[in-house]
Enzyme design. Sequence first.
Site, PDB file in Angstrom:
ATOM      1  NE  ARG A   1     -31.355 -44.973  25.049  1.00 53.40           N
ATOM      2  CZ  ARG A   1     -31.241 -45.479  26.328  1.00 53.40           C
ATOM      3  NH1 ARG A   1     -31.948 -46.438  27.101  1.00 53.40           N
ATOM      4  NH2 ARG A   1     -29.766 -45.690  26.936  1.00 53.40           N
TER       5      ARG A   1
ATOM      6  CB  CYS B   1     -18.601 -41.477  17.094  1.00 51.52           C
ATOM      7  SG  CYS B   1     -20.757 -42.827  16.929  1.00 51.52           S
ATOM      8  CG  ASP B   2     -19.500 -44.595  21.204  1.00 53.85           C
ATOM      9  OD1 ASP B   2     -20.514 -44.501  21.078  1.00 53.85           O
ATOM     10  OD2 ASP B   2     -20.730 -44.362  23.076  1.00 53.85           O
TER      11      ASP B   2
ATOM     12  CG  ASN C   1     -23.153 -37.034  19.806  1.00 56.61           C
ATOM     13  OD1 ASN C   1     -23.152 -37.475  18.826  1.00 56.61           O
ATOM     14  ND2 ASN C   1     -23.593 -38.229  20.429  1.00 56.61           N
TER      15      ASN C   1
ATOM     16  CE1 TYR D   1     -27.843 -43.182  16.262  1.00 57.06           C
ATOM     17  CE2 TYR D   1     -26.362 -44.281  16.976  1.00 57.06           C
ATOM     18  CZ  TYR D   1     -26.472 -43.728  17.242  1.00 57.06           C
ATOM     19  OH  TYR D   1     -26.813 -43.059  18.591  1.00 57.06           O
TER      20      TYR D   1
ATOM     21  CG  HIS E   1     -24.598 -41.856  14.736  1.00 61.97           C
ATOM     22  ND1 HIS E   1     -25.023 -40.617  15.564  1.00 61.97           N
ATOM     23  CD2 HIS E   1     -23.288 -41.955  15.411  1.00 61.97           C
ATOM     24  CE1 HIS E   1     -24.517 -40.735  16.750  1.00 61.97           C
ATOM     25  NE2 HIS E   1     -23.522 -41.503  16.645  1.00 61.97           N
TER      26      HIS E   1
ATOM     27  NE  ARG F   1     -31.269 -38.813  23.977  1.00 61.82           N
ATOM     28  CZ  ARG F   1     -30.354 -39.913  24.298  1.00 61.82           C
ATOM     29  NH1 ARG F   1     -29.476 -39.322  25.576  1.00 61.82           N
ATOM     30  NH2 ARG F   1     -30.743 -41.132  23.484  1.00 61.82           N
TER      31      ARG F   1
HETATM   32  P1  NAD Z   1     -25.123 -35.368  29.956  1.00 67.92           P
HETATM   33  O1  NAD Z   1     -26.333 -34.320  30.023  1.00 67.92           O
HETATM   34  O2  NAD Z   1     -25.279 -36.133  31.319  1.00 67.92           O
HETATM   35  O3  NAD Z   1     -23.513 -34.621  30.019  1.00 67.92           O
HETATM   36  C1  NAD Z   1     -23.404 -33.060  29.400  1.00 67.92           C
HETATM   37  C2  NAD Z   1     -22.709 -31.998  30.271  1.00 67.92           C
HETATM   38  O4  NAD Z   1     -22.314 -31.239  29.199  1.00 67.92           O
HETATM   39  C3  NAD Z   1     -23.553 -31.745  32.149  1.00 67.92           C
HETATM   40  O5  NAD Z   1     -23.260 -31.553  32.785  1.00 67.92           O
HETATM   41  C4  NAD Z   1     -23.362 -30.073  31.559  1.00 67.92           C
HETATM   42  O6  NAD Z   1     -23.676 -28.895  32.501  1.00 67.92           O
HETATM   43  C5  NAD Z   1     -22.706 -30.403  30.805  1.00 67.92           C
HETATM   44  N1  NAD Z   1     -22.460 -28.671  29.477  1.00 67.92           N
HETATM   45  C6  NAD Z   1     -23.928 -28.515  28.901  1.00 67.92           C
HETATM   46  N2  NAD Z   1     -23.351 -27.461  28.025  1.00 67.92           N
HETATM   47  C7  NAD Z   1     -21.479 -26.765  28.624  1.00 67.92           C
HETATM   48  C8  NAD Z   1     -21.082 -25.873  27.704  1.00 67.92           C
HETATM   49  N3  NAD Z   1     -21.799 -25.492  26.881  1.00 67.92           N
HETATM   50  N4  NAD Z   1     -19.601 -26.096  28.576  1.00 67.92           N
HETATM   51  C9  NAD Z   1     -19.613 -26.416  29.127  1.00 67.92           C
HETATM   52  N5  NAD Z   1     -19.940 -27.873  29.914  1.00 67.92           N
HETATM   53  C10 NAD Z   1     -21.252 -27.476  29.137  1.00 67.92           C
HETATM   54  O7  NAD Z   1     -25.064 -35.767  28.932  1.00 67.92           O
HETATM   55  P2  NAD Z   1     -24.771 -37.068  28.630  1.00 67.92           P
HETATM   56  O8  NAD Z   1     -25.340 -38.356  28.234  1.00 67.92           O
HETATM   57  O9  NAD Z   1     -23.412 -37.821  29.449  1.00 67.92           O
HETATM   58  O10 NAD Z   1     -23.655 -37.090  27.087  1.00 67.92           O
HETATM   59  C11 NAD Z   1     -22.219 -36.185  27.157  1.00 67.92           C
HETATM   60  C12 NAD Z   1     -22.090 -36.205  25.230  1.00 67.92           C
HETATM   61  O11 NAD Z   1     -21.296 -36.912  25.369  1.00 67.92           O
HETATM   62  C13 NAD Z   1     -23.513 -35.455  24.550  1.00 67.92           C
HETATM   63  O12 NAD Z   1     -23.515 -34.858  23.111  1.00 67.92           O
HETATM   64  C14 NAD Z   1     -23.426 -37.105  23.946  1.00 67.92           C
HETATM   65  O13 NAD Z   1     -24.469 -36.827  23.001  1.00 67.92           O
HETATM   66  C15 NAD Z   1     -22.249 -37.317  23.752  1.00 67.92           C
HETATM   67  N6  NAD Z   1     -21.663 -38.974  23.801  1.00 67.92           N
HETATM   68  C16 NAD Z   1     -21.349 -39.012  22.547  1.00 67.92           C
HETATM   69  C17 NAD Z   1     -20.804 -40.281  21.867  1.00 67.92           C
HETATM   70  C18 NAD Z   1     -20.386 -40.531  20.462  1.00 67.92           C
HETATM   71  O14 NAD Z   1     -19.805 -41.523  20.217  1.00 67.92           O
HETATM   72  N7  NAD Z   1     -19.794 -39.878  20.080  1.00 67.92           N
HETATM   73  C19 NAD Z   1     -21.420 -41.488  23.016  1.00 67.92           C
HETATM   74  C20 NAD Z   1     -22.046 -41.201  24.457  1.00 67.92           C
HETATM   75  C21 NAD Z   1     -21.920 -39.636  24.509  1.00 67.92           C
HETATM   76  C1  G6P Z   2     -24.678 -44.458  20.854  1.00 67.39           C
HETATM   77  C2  G6P Z   2     -23.590 -42.913  19.815  1.00 67.39           C
HETATM   78  C3  G6P Z   2     -23.997 -41.685  20.898  1.00 67.39           C
HETATM   79  C4  G6P Z   2     -24.820 -41.185  21.299  1.00 67.39           C
HETATM   80  C5  G6P Z   2     -25.627 -42.761  22.314  1.00 67.39           C
HETATM   81  C6  G6P Z   2     -26.761 -42.286  22.917  1.00 67.39           C
HETATM   82  O1  G6P Z   2     -23.185 -44.483  21.542  1.00 67.39           O
HETATM   83  O2  G6P Z   2     -22.133 -42.911  18.871  1.00 67.39           O
HETATM   84  O3  G6P Z   2     -22.907 -40.706  19.531  1.00 67.39           O
HETATM   85  O4  G6P Z   2     -24.492 -40.373  22.422  1.00 67.39           O
HETATM   86  O5  G6P Z   2     -25.530 -43.286  21.586  1.00 67.39           O
HETATM   87  O6  G6P Z   2     -27.208 -43.576  23.877  1.00 67.39           O
HETATM   88  P1  G6P Z   2     -28.198 -43.461  25.023  1.00 67.39           P
HETATM   89  O7  G6P Z   2     -27.728 -44.179  26.120  1.00 67.39           O
HETATM   90  O8  G6P Z   2     -28.103 -42.078  25.749  1.00 67.39           O
HETATM   91  O9  G6P Z   2     -29.555 -43.124  24.371  1.00 67.39           O
HETATM   92 MN    MN Z   3     -21.513 -41.800  18.121  1.00 68.74          MN
END
Ligand code: NAD
Ligand code: G6P
Ligand code: MN
Length: 443
Positions: free
Chosen positions: A286, A169-170, A147, A266, A200, A93
């Site tokens: 970030r 998405c949140d 994501n 976004y 987004h 990232r």
């Molecule tokens: P993080 O890096 O802390 O956790 C991700 C985990 O996924 C890690 O432990 C990693 O080892 C694991 N991983 C990676 N590739 C993998 C695979 N192929 N198979 C199994 N496990 C795997 O990340 P985070 O900040 O906690 O975020 C996790 C995800 O959630 C991100 O994609 C983030 O963008 C997403 N997210 C989405 C929303 C939303 O609105 N949709 C909100 C918050 C976070």
């Molecule tokens: C929002 C979005 C997520 C994104 C996150 C990033 O919650 O909906 O899709 O992953 O923001 O937040 P962060 O705190 O990791 O920058």
């Molecule tokens: Mn999102």
Amino acid sequence: MEKSSIVIAGGGSTFTPGIVLMLLDNLDRFPIRQIKFYDNLEERQKQIADACEIIIHEKDPDISVLATTDPEEAFTDVDFVMAHIRVGLYAMREKDEKIPLKYGVVGQETCGPGGIAYGMRSIGGVIELVDYMERYSPDAWMLNYSNPAAIVAEATRRLRPDAKIINICDMPIGIEDRMAKAAGLKSRKEMVIRYYGLNHFGWWTDIRDKEGNDLMPKIREHVKEHGYLTDAEMESSQHGDESWMQTFSKAKEVYALDPDTMPNTYLKYYLYPQDEVAHTNPEYTRANQVMAGREKEIFSECNQITANGTAKNMGLEIDEHASYIVDLARAIKLNTHERMLLIVENNGAVKNIDPTAMVEVPCIVGVNGPEPLVMGEIPQFQKGLIEQQVSVEKLVVEAWIEGSYQKLWQALTLSRIVPNAKVAKQLLDDLYEVNKEFWPTLN
Ligand code: NAD
Ligand code: G6P
Ligand code: MN
């Protein structure tokens, strides 16, 4: 009520403990018999899962807990896969954010070149999870928030069209909490909304209370002055850092472009990219903030819980607004027909754009999954923006499937955030160089 079995994929995620606490807080609405953790990084997941096991068993010793990196163990006998993986972790990232900034271009997790690079990494990881689910628990549903959700959704539409995956998405939830506050309501759940767009990349067009009273005038008054900033009480948990405050404040300027609607935060990256670059430190983005903040805190709290052997007096907090995940699982399991904003294939829900676009619109959710509601025809401004962005997302997925350098160059060039084809090519070459381990080979 029948109890559910869940696997959290990306068990080592910084969001896992907050979601586990939220699941435990909702057991009366959504009973659980088993929680499994699956990750491909054993060491990382273990730190989170060991603590979660203590937390879970202090709440309910009857819930069985398992952490594994073995797909068969993880995906067998589950009703729901809650997926939040980050392929390439925060280290990648950071690159997604910093490489564009070298060219004076926005560097962002899910938008523009950073989001495209991340998409090229995520597609394979999420498809793999879908395949494990279909092999070991063919009746299960995947609730995916990995994501970049827009690109992941398009990829699963193309590659696994029959899969029971729902992308969610949140961000709208966080914004609706703020709108509810501005409108003087206790909860976003008192609002009924109409919204259209891509993930987004969308707009609210109508916000009412349950009696049908129009709340838009009140919300408009607030957003015109403050964007989505509200009082101090809101400025905590998930979207609490200073950089998020800037984002909520900037919504005021995004709103000004079309005061008939309320924008997703976004959109600022697409509509005011230079402002974003101007206040970003290219050496500390970030990703650096999150690594030094949320990631560090969550892992040290979890390690502390494991060392103490108890979660009493722990510093971890329930991720309240992640309750949308329980609402979604519950809607499917109990056929609640709750109205929820989800990412689904358009099929005419937004009348005057591509029927195959993956759009974010309100849906009614029951045992058969989401049934999208028709949002109708949209104005030229939004139509133009959406069609351009849909094309970016579709080209990324085509590039991934075909291993096409050309299509990825086109995708980058088409992104509003990238100034021209020359910069797009430089970005592509730099991003490809650091992503060799994760992207398909491009020809
Ligand atoms: P993080 O890096 O802390 O956790 C991700 C985990 O996924 C890690 O432990 C990693 O080892 C694991 N991983 C990676 N590739 C993998 C695979 N192929 N198979 C199994 N496990 C795997 O990340 P985070 O900040 O906690 O975020 C996790 C995800 O959630 C991100 O994609 C983030 O963008 C997403 N997210 C989405 C929303 C939303 O609105 N949709 C909100 C918050 C976070
Ligand atoms: C929002 C979005 C997520 C994104 C996150 C990033 O919650 O909906 O899709 O992953 O923001 O937040 P962060 O705190 O990791 O920058
Ligand atoms: Mn999102």
